[in-house]
Design a protein around this motif. Structure first.
Motif, PDB file in Angstrom:
ATOM      1  N   GLU A 175      47.015  30.633  44.562  1.00 20.65           N
ATOM      2  CA  GLU A 175      47.891  29.490  44.817  1.00 20.65           C
ATOM      3  C   GLU A 175      49.320  29.720  44.345  1.00 20.65           C
ATOM      4  N   PHE A 176      49.473  30.363  43.172  1.00 18.21           N
ATOM      5  CA  PHE A 176      50.796  30.480  42.573  1.00 18.21           C
ATOM      6  C   PHE A 176      51.261  31.928  42.397  1.00 18.21           C
ATOM      7  N   GLN A 177      50.407  32.890  42.769  1.00 12.59           N
ATOM      8  CA  GLN A 177      50.703  34.306  42.552  1.00 12.59           C
ATOM      9  C   GLN A 177      51.092  34.566  41.088  1.00 12.59           C
ATOM     10  N   SER A 178      50.320  33.961  40.195  1.00 11.83           N
ATOM     11  CA  SER A 178      50.586  34.101  38.763  1.00 11.83           C
ATOM     12  C   SER A 178      49.265  34.008  38.009  1.00 11.83           C
ATOM     13  N   VAL A 179      49.348  34.062  36.702  1.00 15.46           N
ATOM     14  CA  VAL A 179      48.146  33.902  35.875  1.00 15.46           C
ATOM     15  C   VAL A 179      48.293  32.629  35.058  1.00 15.46           C
ATOM     16  N   PRO A 180      47.202  31.946  34.772  1.00 12.18           N
ATOM     17  CA  PRO A 180      47.286  30.722  33.971  1.00 12.18           C
ATOM     18  C   PRO A 180      47.608  31.037  32.518  1.00 12.18           C
ATOM     19  N   GLU A 181      48.206  30.064  31.828  1.00 15.54           N
ATOM     20  CA  GLU A 181      48.533  30.278  30.414  1.00 15.54           C
ATOM     21  C   GLU A 181      47.268  30.563  29.596  1.00 15.54           C
ATOM     22  N   ARG A 182      46.187  29.874  29.934  1.00 21.61           N
ATOM     23  CA  ARG A 182      44.925  30.057  29.202  1.00 21.61           C
ATOM     24  C   ARG A 182      43.763  29.641  30.100  1.00 21.61           C
ATOM     25  N   TYR A 183      42.564  29.888  29.600  1.00 23.23           N
ATOM     26  CA  TYR A 183      41.305  29.410  30.187  1.00 23.23           C
ATOM     27  C   TYR A 183      41.030  29.955  31.583  1.00 23.23           C
ATOM     28  N   GLY A 184      41.459  31.188  31.814  1.00 23.71           N
ATOM     29  CA  GLY A 184      41.318  31.775  33.140  1.00 23.71           C
ATOM     30  C   GLY A 184      39.885  31.999  33.582  1.00 23.71           C
ATOM     31  N   GLN A 185      38.940  32.188  32.643  1.00 25.59           N
ATOM     32  CA  GLN A 185      37.562  32.487  33.024  1.00 25.59           C
ATOM     33  C   GLN A 185      36.726  31.250  33.343  1.00 25.59           C
ATOM     34  N   SER A 186      37.223  30.078  32.976  1.00 27.36           N
ATOM     35  CA  SER A 186      36.487  28.850  33.296  1.00 27.36           C
ATOM     36  C   SER A 186      36.516  28.613  34.796  1.00 27.36           C
ATOM     37  N   ARG A 187      35.438  28.029  35.313  1.00 31.48           N
ATOM     38  CA  ARG A 187      35.329  27.808  36.759  1.00 31.48           C
ATOM     39  C   ARG A 187      35.698  26.368  37.128  1.00 31.48           C
ATOM     40  N   ILE A 188      36.249  26.221  38.304  1.00 27.34           N
ATOM     41  CA  ILE A 188      36.833  24.938  38.715  1.00 27.34           C
ATOM     42  C   ILE A 188      35.783  24.044  39.363  1.00 27.34           C
ATOM     43  N   ARG A 189      35.785  22.770  38.939  1.00 25.36           N
ATOM     44  CA  ARG A 189      34.976  21.761  39.622  1.00 25.36           C
ATOM     45  C   ARG A 189      35.866  20.854  40.468  1.00 25.36           C
ATOM     46  N   ASN A 190      36.982  20.372  39.881  1.00 28.46           N
ATOM     47  CA  ASN A 190      37.916  19.522  40.624  1.00 28.46           C
ATOM     48  C   ASN A 190      39.342  19.854  40.227  1.00 28.46           C
ATOM     49  N   ILE A 191      40.271  19.675  41.177  1.00 33.94           N
ATOM     50  CA  ILE A 191      41.697  19.864  40.915  1.00 33.94           C
ATOM     51  C   ILE A 191      42.427  18.569  41.267  1.00 33.94           C
ATOM     52  N   TYR A 192      43.353  18.150  40.402  1.00 37.42           N
ATOM     53  CA  TYR A 192      44.124  16.924  40.629  1.00 37.42           C
ATOM     54  C   TYR A 192      45.604  17.271  40.534  1.00 37.42           C
ATOM     55  N   ARG A 193      46.322  16.989  41.610  1.00 44.42           N
ATOM     56  CA  ARG A 193      47.760  17.280  41.639  1.00 44.42           C
ATOM     57  C   ARG A 193      48.521  16.032  41.192  1.00 44.42           C
ATOM     58  N   VAL A 194      49.334  16.198  40.144  1.00 42.62           N
ATOM     59  CA  VAL A 194      50.065  15.059  39.587  1.00 42.62           C
ATOM     60  C   VAL A 194      51.008  14.453  40.616  1.00 42.62           C
ATOM     61  N   ALA A 195      51.625  15.295  41.445  1.00 40.83           N
ATOM     62  CA  ALA A 195      52.589  14.800  42.443  1.00 40.83           C
ATOM     63  C   ALA A 195      51.943  13.894  43.482  1.00 40.83           C
ATOM     64  N   ASP A 196      50.633  14.056  43.683  1.00 46.32           N
ATOM     65  CA  ASP A 196      49.924  13.227  44.664  1.00 46.32           C
ATOM     66  C   ASP A 196      49.480  11.889  44.090  1.00 46.32           C
ATOM     67  N   GLY A 197      49.707  11.674  42.787  1.00 49.78           N
ATOM     68  CA  GLY A 197      49.224  10.462  42.130  1.00 49.78           C
ATOM     69  C   GLY A 197      47.817  10.684  41.601  1.00 49.78           C
ATOM     70  N   LEU A 198      47.534  10.113  40.456  1.00 48.44           N
ATOM     71  CA  LEU A 198      46.228  10.318  39.814  1.00 48.44           C
ATOM     72  C   LEU A 198      45.397   9.047  39.877  1.00 48.44           C
ATOM     73  N   ASP A 199      44.207   9.158  40.433  1.00 49.43           N
ATOM     74  CA  ASP A 199      43.244   8.060  40.490  1.00 49.43           C
ATOM     75  C   ASP A 199      42.290   8.238  39.311  1.00 49.43           C
ATOM     76  N   PHE A 200      42.563   7.535  38.210  1.00 51.22           N
ATOM     77  CA  PHE A 200      41.796   7.777  36.989  1.00 51.22           C
ATOM     78  C   PHE A 200      40.350   7.302  37.111  1.00 51.22           C
TER      79      PHE A 200
END
Length: 456
Positions: free
Chosen positions: A106-131
């Motif tokens: 997505e970003f052609q970069s590496v995350p600051e941390r926690y790279g080995q954890s696997r993703i369940r959901n992604i929430y984009r702040v710019a799209d608004g957050l439904d808590f």
């Protein structure tokens, strides 16, 4: 409930100035919940983790919500510890991409941390957050975690009895001191191996010493924190070794500190802390004896073994183990005591604990418990005025006699500090102190008591 927690977490993370987490819930659906915004400096990736079944954030697997602020996304993940390799692995989420894979694509970069954890959901702040939707997702991954962990063999979780880690950040949550000063205290304790916490009555020296000890140990482990209180009759025979009545005669018995040194020596891979309350109430040279030499930081260990006063011969020797640290506590307002022995003084680092009325933490501590903020401002103002009067009386008193904050912190569960409760504390605990301070000037004591009683 969890939706409100998530909303608050994001708001605090966006603000980026407040590291405190003490008033977040400790559990979620009977599992432990931990929140972190960083230690000392603000974290690049704040997080909320749900841990149990012997798993910890330093070593284990757990559901975690990670806020990658610089990328504008939150990720609900099948968390995997980075500090230590977990002994178990997720069964759920194996087909999902890792955070490292997602950042690369997505970003052609590496995350600051926690790279080995696997993703369940992604929430984009710019799209608004439904808590509410996020809360449902959290409940879903926690349910999967619970089912998966309960389905494993019990033997996999023998480590569940292990104590949780305890960090300086954990320690200062309820201490009215900033992180920089606390870190300096920890550094001094590690380097000097012996420190004395000194301060006026009511600054919470005993409570503070326990939190400092746990931070040094890295765990909240009461079994590795010993404590004794000195008094005028306390002797070498109580502390180190001596003869005690036994049956028809006397028997040589090891004192409490001798026993604790033995305990620490037998567990040399872990640190131990021994706290001495009211350290200046005893005759220190008499109590410590030849240990005055052995407590020095560079005189620890078997290379410095020496015979004790009651040793049966020169070959029976004793030393203080290198993994044992001493914390002494001293009330600076005790008129009956002489200065600490100078030979002992140079072997300890001294740290002043101050009244915490001026700190934001004190005010927030009481406001969180329902205390009216306007009323609390009046209380703080009066207490600071009285403490200033005490400090200005250099002839008889001084800074070491000021009133401490802990008088007002031991509230009954569910109670706030209201006027009636405040006045009871002043009448029963602080008024006698002030009358003793100015026993030769009762009018001054009376005027300050009236000041504290908020009688205008």
């Amino acid at each position: 409930m969890i939706a409100d927690t998530l909303s608050r977490f994001v708001a605090q993370a966006d603000e980026g100035t407040d590291l405190r987490t003490s008033d977040y819930p400790n559990t979620f659906q009977e599992l432990k919940m931990k929140v972190s915004f960083g230690q000392g400096n603000y974290a690049k990736v704040p997080w909320i983790a749900i841990v149990s079944y012997g798993q910890e954030v330093q070593k284990g697997i757990y559901p975690v919500l990670l806020y990658f602020k610089s990328s504008g996304i939150l990720i609900l993940a099948y968390g995997i510890s980075e500090t230590n390799v977990p002994e178990v692995d997720w069964q759920a989420g194996q087909s999902e991409p890792t955070i490292a894979q997602y950042f690369r694509d997505e970003f052609q970069s590496v995350p600051e941390r926690y790279g080995q954890s696997r993703i369940r959901n992604i929430y984009r702040v710019a799209d608004g957050l439904d808590f509410k939707a996020m809360a449902n997702d959290v409940e879903g991954i926690v349910a999967a975690y619970r089912d998966e962990m309960k389905g494993r063999a019990q033997g996999e979780f023998e480590e569940s009895t292990e104590l949780e880690s305890y960090t300086p950040e954990d320690a200062i949550e309820d201490l009215f001191v900033d992180r920089q000063k606390f870190d300096l205290m920890l550094y001094l304790l590690r380097e000097k191996k012996n420190i004395i916490l000194q301060g006026p009555p009511g600054v919470g020296k005993t409570y503070f010493s326990k939190q400092l000890a746990y931070a040094l140990l890295g765990q909240k482990d009461p079994d590795r924190v010993g404590m004794v209180q000195f008094h005028q009759s306390y002797a070498y025979e109580d502390f180190v070794q001596g003869y005690r009545p036994s049956g028809d005669g006397f028997q040589l018995r090891d004192g409490i500190f001798f026993q604790y040194c033995t305990k620490a020596r037998q567990d040399f891979s872990r640190d131990y802390v021994f706290i001495i309350d009211e350290i200046n109430r005893g005759n220190l040279s008499k109590i410590f004896g030849e240990l005055m030499l052995l407590i020095e930081a560079d005189k620890r260990g078997t290379d410095w073994e020496i015979p004790l006063a009651y040793s049966s011969g020169p070959d029976e020797r004793f030393s203080i183990p290198e993994n044992l640290y001493l914390i002494g506590l001293m009330n600076t307002a005790d008129r009956s005591l002489a200065m600490v022995d100078y030979a002992l003084r140079r072997r300890f680092g001294f740290v002043d604990l101050e009244p915490g009325f001026e700190t934001d933490q004190f005010k927030e501590f009481l406001v969180r418990r329902g205390t009216d903020e306007h009323f609390l401002d009046r209380v703080i103002n009066r207490l600071m005025i009285v403490n200033q009067r005490i400090a200005e009386d250099q002839a008889n008193l001084g800074k070491g006699y000021r009133i401490g904050h802990s008088f007002f912190c031991s509230l009954p569960k569910g109670h706030s500090l209201d006027l009636a409760h405040y006045r009871r504390i002043v009448q029963w605990e602080i008024e006698p102190l002030l009358r003793e301070y100015w026993f030769d000037n009762p009018d001054k004591a009376e005027s300050l008591i009236k000041e504290l009683m908020l009688v205008d």
